[in-house]
Scaffold this motif. Structure first.
Motif, short mmCIF file in Angstrom:
data_model
loop_
_atom_site.label_atom_id
_atom_site.label_comp_id
_atom_site.label_asym_id
_atom_site.label_seq_id
_atom_site.Cartn_x
_atom_site.Cartn_y
_atom_site.Cartn_z
N CYS A 193 52.29 27.73 107.43
CA CYS A 193 50.85 27.58 107.17
C CYS A 193 50.25 26.82 108.36
CB CYS A 193 50.62 26.83 105.86
SG CYS A 193 51.54 25.28 105.74
N ASP A 194 50.70 27.19 109.54
CA ASP A 194 50.33 26.52 110.77
C ASP A 194 49.88 27.58 111.77
OD1 ASP A 194 49.99 24.50 112.57
OD2 ASP A 194 52.07 23.78 112.53
N ASN A 195 49.31 27.13 112.86
CA ASN A 195 48.89 28.06 113.91
C ASN A 195 50.11 28.58 114.66
OD1 ASN A 195 47.94 29.13 116.44
ND2 ASN A 195 45.96 28.18 116.00
N ILE A 196 50.29 29.90 114.70
CA ILE A 196 51.48 30.48 115.33
C ILE A 196 51.12 31.21 116.64
CG2 ILE A 196 52.71 30.70 113.15
CD1 ILE A 196 52.07 33.71 113.22
N ASN A 197 49.96 30.90 117.21
CA ASN A 197 49.57 31.56 118.45
C ASN A 197 50.58 31.34 119.57
OD1 ASN A 197 47.26 32.71 117.41
ND2 ASN A 197 45.93 31.01 118.01
N VAL A 198 51.14 30.12 119.63
CA VAL A 198 52.14 29.83 120.67
C VAL A 198 53.35 30.72 120.49
CG1 VAL A 198 53.67 28.07 121.62
CG2 VAL A 198 51.34 27.46 120.96
N ASN A 199 53.77 30.92 119.24
CA ASN A 199 54.92 31.79 118.95
C ASN A 199 54.64 33.23 119.40
OD1 ASN A 199 54.78 29.50 116.91
ND2 ASN A 199 56.87 30.20 116.61
N ILE A 200 53.42 33.70 119.08
CA ILE A 200 53.05 35.07 119.45
C ILE A 200 53.01 35.23 120.96
CG2 ILE A 200 51.20 36.78 119.36
CD1 ILE A 200 50.45 35.63 116.60
N ILE A 201 52.39 34.26 121.64
CA ILE A 201 52.26 34.34 123.10
C ILE A 201 53.62 34.27 123.78
CG2 ILE A 201 51.38 33.13 125.14
CD1 ILE A 201 48.97 32.29 123.38
N TYR A 202 54.47 33.35 123.30
CA TYR A 202 55.79 33.23 123.93
C TYR A 202 56.63 34.48 123.69
CZ TYR A 202 60.28 31.49 125.48
OH TYR A 202 61.46 31.34 126.15
N GLY A 203 56.59 35.01 122.47
CA GLY A 203 57.34 36.22 122.17
C GLY A 203 56.90 37.39 123.04
#
Length: 319
Positions: A193-203
């Motif tokens: 339930c957190d911002n996952i933009n970093v995960n998306i960008i890194y992936g």
């Protein structure tokens, strides 16, 4: 307002649920039959290929040493995923701890990136063999091949390690159902339930700068190979040169096509591609290429065919 949004939980304290193939639960038993068969063939075929390459001195050449690396990666990739998938389909063993889920995620991505590097090394092998045949044995020595293998492992490790930290840094608040048959980075991240933009960008960055660049270099290798081949005056010699690349090209297409379909479908095709299709393709991806790779090389590589015939002939003579 759902109070769970404010009740952050420690992921280590929660058991997660892998749902298998959402929407096809009634067909899990039937789906498990081909997956089990393909997994068995993949393990047996690649183990046999490894045994053949290790025991036959005539196969201790760069092409076959890279092929042995590919066979080992195929065994690890299918074994990291298929047993848990079959446990879900057969025994409804859907529970998995967060630590186990992250470990599976890491190994899946690690093996995928390493296998991509191995395919690039195999393209380089074909490039040297066709464009610089007289320098083949001096360029691709055993030492160089070993260093390439180690470099592929090290690169994969450093690329995939951040995935662990990226999922552990997220705040979770009670969602524990992963609509998949195995754990992968974005599947875990979407539970937060957190911002996952970093995960998306890194992936996305990893996909483009590691496997994406591998594809670019593979294409460049084959462009130079084609330029060299079409300078050969004899059509028979051209065909012979290109035939040595046929197995590798088939393996490349089988490896990258479903992988990138799954990758982009997970990030951008959620509304256009049915979720069960995406998950089914992802499941088949981890067993179909490992199953077909030894078959393709066995059928299209004369040296392997000869060694297989010789091995079975000697076994029948002994019996």
């Amino acid at each position: 307002m759902d109070s769970s949004l404010y009740n952050h939980t420690s992921p280590q304290d929660v058991w997660y649920v892998l749902s298998g193939i959402p929407g096809l639960e009634d067909l899990h038993t039937w789906i498990s039959i081909p997956i089990c068969s393909m997994y068995t063939v993949a393990v047996v075929g690649n183990l046999f290929l490894l045994f053949l390459i290790i025991t036959e001195r005539s196969l201790h050449e760069p092409m076959y040493l890279f092929l042995s690396m590919l066979a080992l990666a195929d065994i690890l990739l299918s074994t990291a995923t298929a047993p848990k998938m079959l446990a879900i389909f057969w025994f409804h063993s859907t529970d998995i701890s967060f630590g186990s889920c992250v470990a599976q995620m890491f190994f899946i991505h690690f093996i995928f990136v390493a296998e991509s590097a191995i395919l690039l090394a195999m393209a380089f092998d074909r490039y040297v063999a066709i464009c610089y045949p007289l320098r083949y044995t001096t360029v691709l020595t055993s030492s160089v091949i070993g260093k390439i293998g180690i470099a592929a492992m090290v690169r994969s490790f450093f690329i995939c390690c951040p995935f662990i930290f990226l999922v552990y840094r997220l705040l979770y608040c009670g969602k524990n159902i992963i609509p998949h048959s195995y754990c992968e980075h974005m599947g875990i991240a979407r539970l937060a339930c957190d911002n996952i933009n970093v995960n998306i960008i890194y992936g996305l960055t990893v996909a483009l700068l590691s496997t994406g660049m591998d594809i670019v270099f593979i294409i460049m290798s084959y462009i130079m190979i084609l330029c060299t081949v079409f300078q050969i005056p004899s059509w028979a010699a051209r065909f012979k040169a290109l035939n040595t690349c046929g197995s590798h090209i088939c393996v490349i297409l089988m490896f990258y096509t479903p992988a990138f379909f799954s990758f982009f479908a997970h990030r951008f095709g959620g509304k256009t591609i049915p979720h069960h299709i995406h998950i089914l393709v992802a499941n088949l991806y981890v067993v179909v290429p490992p199953m077909l790779n030894p078959i393709i090389y066995g059928v299209k590589t004369k040296q392997i065919q000869e060694r297989v015939v010789l091995l079975f002939s000697s076994m029948s003579t002994c019996c």
